[in-house]
Design a protein around this motif. Structure first.
Motif, PDB file in Angstrom:
ATOM      1  N   VAL A   8       0.840  -1.194   0.000  1.00 40.46           N
ATOM      2  CA  VAL A   8       0.000   0.000   0.000  1.00 40.46           C
ATOM      3  C   VAL A   8       0.878   1.248   0.000  1.00 40.46           C
ATOM      4  CG1 VAL A   8      -1.801   1.234   1.246  1.00 40.46           C
ATOM      5  CG2 VAL A   8      -1.779  -1.267   1.250  1.00 40.46           C
ATOM      6  N   PHE A   9       0.581   2.180  -0.914  1.00 37.19           N
ATOM      7  CA  PHE A   9       1.295   3.469  -1.017  1.00 37.19           C
ATOM      8  C   PHE A   9       2.814   3.269  -1.087  1.00 37.19           C
ATOM      9  CE2 PHE A   9      -2.635   4.713   1.400  1.00 37.19           C
ATOM     10  CZ  PHE A   9      -3.244   5.357   0.338  1.00 37.19           C
ATOM     11  N   ARG A  10       3.236   2.276  -1.855  1.00 37.03           N
ATOM     12  CA  ARG A  10       4.664   1.982  -1.980  1.00 37.03           C
ATOM     13  C   ARG A  10       5.441   3.162  -2.524  1.00 37.03           C
ATOM     14  NH1 ARG A  10       8.450   1.415  -5.609  1.00 37.03           N
ATOM     15  NH2 ARG A  10       6.925   2.038  -7.176  1.00 37.03           N
ATOM     16  N   ALA A  11       4.888   3.852  -3.531  1.00 35.30           N
ATOM     17  CA  ALA A  11       5.609   4.959  -4.155  1.00 35.30           C
ATOM     18  C   ALA A  11       5.915   6.053  -3.136  1.00 35.30           C
ATOM     19  CB  ALA A  11       4.793   5.518  -5.318  1.00 35.30           C
ATOM     20  N   ALA A  12       4.959   6.336  -2.247  1.00 35.47           N
ATOM     21  CA  ALA A  12       5.190   7.373  -1.240  1.00 35.47           C
ATOM     22  C   ALA A  12       6.274   6.954  -0.265  1.00 35.47           C
ATOM     23  CB  ALA A  12       3.894   7.667  -0.492  1.00 35.47           C
ATOM     24  N   LEU A  13       6.290   5.675   0.121  1.00 32.98           N
ATOM     25  CA  LEU A  13       7.329   5.183   1.024  1.00 32.98           C
ATOM     26  C   LEU A  13       8.700   5.244   0.374  1.00 32.98           C
ATOM     27  CD1 LEU A  13       5.470   2.107   2.550  1.00 32.98           C
ATOM     28  CD2 LEU A  13       6.133   4.170   3.781  1.00 32.98           C
ATOM     29  N   ALA A  14       8.756   4.870  -0.909  1.00 30.24           N
ATOM     30  CA  ALA A  14      10.049   4.840  -1.600  1.00 30.24           C
ATOM     31  C   ALA A  14      10.576   6.249  -1.852  1.00 30.24           C
ATOM     32  CB  ALA A  14       9.917   4.077  -2.916  1.00 30.24           C
ATOM     33  N   ARG A  15       9.711   7.147  -2.325  1.00 29.24           N
ATOM     34  CA  ARG A  15      10.166   8.502  -2.636  1.00 29.24           C
ATOM     35  C   ARG A  15      10.436   9.313  -1.373  1.00 29.24           C
ATOM     36  NH1 ARG A  15       5.231   8.975  -6.305  1.00 29.24           N
ATOM     37  NH2 ARG A  15       5.792   7.801  -8.184  1.00 29.24           N
ATOM     38  N   GLY A  16       9.651   9.053  -0.311  1.00 27.85           N
ATOM     39  CA  GLY A  16       9.787   9.845   0.897  1.00 27.85           C
ATOM     40  C   GLY A  16      11.092   9.636   1.632  1.00 27.85           C
TER      41      GLY A  16
END
Length: 585
Positions: free
Chosen positions: A490-498
């Motif tokens: 869930v919300f992988r992109a936000a975790l990776a970019r953050g």
């Protein structure tokens, strides 16, 4: 043979027009009805609650006045129960409220004053004027509703009786204990006499009439709900399942979540041609679909329109969890809904997977450590197991489950060992002949697998799940498998970019919130677990009508996935339809 849910006979523009109707009308009508009901209940329990502006009860015999007051109390209770149905545009609730409001206008004139009658008349006129806003048919029901309503009404009746005594305590002939008051109320509900006595005979008569009416009302409503024809809980028929399996055989390779449409707690709605379908479950007034429609993409619009027509007929909020990018585009184009990227699915190419290289160092070390501890992996399809072996595996997996509820809706099958599931795959880890971990995969087309279940003994060696995934990928060629879908992040992109250098404050704050929520939900841990296997990330989307509906739909999705579990009452002799089936012993 076509399903009775294939078409509804309503034109497409009618569905779109209903979705654009004034939402404030049922919401306001529901709250006004609730307030009218609350006023009626309090007014009946507190005869001297407010100053009468136009009083006529002095000219009406006491028995008639008491009867009118009691009838108003019952009407108020019905208003409270029906207000939720009005907010959901239910046609039957609208009809009942209109009849009750007409009665309320008369009863207020007899027992109280003209202002309450004028307010009720104004609400009645508004409901008649906006009658077109209340079109929804009733929801599927079971006799469990009768039990819950009966318990609620019984408890509410006791509370009202105690409240009446409290509000009129100055009129008691002496002080009574709580136990005596409770005894009197309980006795009055069944027509008996209790120890409490008022100084005024008129209040004694009124209270006895109120308690007797509440008891009769509770019994009649419960009996009506229990004896009326019950509709079965949503489920797939044998014919529906056979047709879905046929579509999966021809088009199942498109979506790794397709096989999960065969869950027993889902219903299905078909396109007019029968070449596509949408499976769904209704949760808290939300018609929730999972993944893409099943079948030929050219027929998806027909299935989507049938889905939206069914949602409009019942005033359910339509929503989709975990559809692909193509699915989200078609859903939004055909329905006018909005899409939000929910996260990413981890897909591993079995032919290209290798433990070599620096990026796989941690996984390689973990797998080698587990192997040195003496754990042995076995990869087999369900058809290679005896029924008693499958049952033992399922029971062991249930014993290792971290919660009391079986989680999953869009990415879980929730069963093993049933006819038709023979191509599902088990990966097991044993040590000295004792089972310590289980993975279960469902078919993804003819050359893929999708992870369904991942359980292990908490006291066993860490890394067993990594070990089994690696062994399953190694065994993939022998199984004819080219790709494996792992967990959903869930919300992988936000975790990776953050966590990258240069991330902005908003992105860092969003990632911080997700990390905080990971204390209760597997958000960050699933992302990091999946990322170890160097997968290809495929985005998945959440489709919803509007931002106003998003919180309600999110709660329904959490309930469907069993992250939110409401307490359930289980009594002997009453059985709920099973949500999963176990193989016969």
């Amino acid at each position: 043979m076509e399903s009775k849910r294939e078409t509804s006979g309503r034109p497409e523009n009618d569905v779109q027009e209903r979705r654009r109707q004034r939402r404030w009308v049922p919401a306001l009508a529901g709250w006004l009805t609730f307030l009218v009901g609350l006023h009626d209940v309090l007014g009946a329990l507190m005869p001297e609650w407010h100053r009468r502006m136009v009083r006529v009860d002095e000219f009406v015999p006491g028995s008639v006045n008491n009867a009118a007051r009691t009838a108003t109390l019952i009407a108020g209770l019905l208003f409270l129960l029906l207000s939720h149905g009005l907010r959901r545009r239910k046609r039957r609730a609208w009809r009942a409220v209109v009849v009750l409001l007409a009665f309320t206008v008369f009863s207020h004139i007899v027992k109280d004053f003209a202002i309450s009658a004028l307010v009720a008349a104004a609400v009645l006129a508004a409901l008649i004027y906006f009658r077109g806003e209340f079109y929804a048919t009733g929801d599927p029901r079971t006799r469990w509703r009768a039990l819950w309503v009966g318990l609620f009404l019984a408890a509410f009746s006791v509370a009202l009786g105690l409240l009446f005594i409290t509000l009129n305590s100055r009129g008691l002939d002496h002080h009574y204990s709580f136990g005596e008051r409770l005894e009197h109320v309980a006795a009055g509900l069944v027509g008996a006499t209790g120890p409490v006595t008022f100084v005024s005979d008129r209040k004694n008569d009124l209270f006895s009439l109120i308690l007797g009416s509440l008891g009769l009302f509770t019994g009649l409503v419960t009996a009506f709900l229990f004896l009326r024809p019950a509709e079965p809980a949503p489920s797939l028929s044998a014919d529906d399942e056979e047709r879905i399996r046929g579509l999966l055989g021809r088009h199942g390779a498109r979506d790794s979540l397709g096989y999960f449409s065969l869950r027993r707690d889902k219903s299905v709605i078909w396109s007019p041609t029968g070449k596509a379908c949408v499976t769904y479950r209704v949760v808290s007034g939300v018609m929730l679909a999972g993944g893409d429609p099943i079948g030929d993409p050219e027929a998806w619009p027909g299935a989507i329109q049938a889905f939206l027509e069914e949602a409009a007929a019942h005033a359910w909020a339509p929503a989709v969890m975990g559809c692909s990018e193509l699915g989200a585009e078609i859903w939004c184009r055909e329905s006018g809904l909005s899409a939000l990227e929910l996260g990413d699915e981890a897909i591993v190419d079995a032919a290209e997977f290798s433990l070599d290289g620096r990026t796989m160092r941690n996984v390689r070390q973990m797998v080698n450590r587990v192997g040195r501890q003496g754990y042995v992996a076995e990869i087999r399809r369900e058809k290679d197991y005896a029924p008693e072996e499958l049952r033992a595996l399922w029971e062991r997996a249930g014993a290792w489950r971290g919660t009391d509820n079986e989680r999953g809706f869009s990415m879980a099958l929730g069963r093993v060992g049933e006819p038709g599931d023979e191509e599902c795959v088990f990966a097991t880890a044993t040590k000295d002949g004792e089972l310590h971990a289980i993975l279960h995969f469902v078919p993804w087309g003819t050359d893929g697998l999708s992870l369904d279940l991942m359980r292990r003994d908490r006291s066993a060696q860490p890394g067993l799940n990594d070990f089994l995934i690696v062994e399953a990928l190694k065994a993939a060629p022998d199984l004819g498998v080219k790709r494996v879908s792992l967990n959903f992040a869930v919300f992988r992109a936000a975790l990776a970019r953050g966590e990258r250098i240069g991330a902005g404050p908003v992105l860092k704050a969003w990632r911080g919130l997700l990390v905080f929520l990971s204390r209760w939900f597997q958000i960050e841990s699933l992302y990091k677990f999946n990322a170890k296997f160097q997968p290809v990330w495929q985005p998945r989307f959440f489709v919803y009508p509007s931002l106003n509906d998003a919180p309600r739909i999110a709660l329904a999705a959490l309930e469907a996935e069993a992250f939110i579990a409401w307490p359930r009452l289980r009594l002997p002799g009453l059985k709920r339809p099973p949500r999963r089936a176990l193989p016969a012993p």
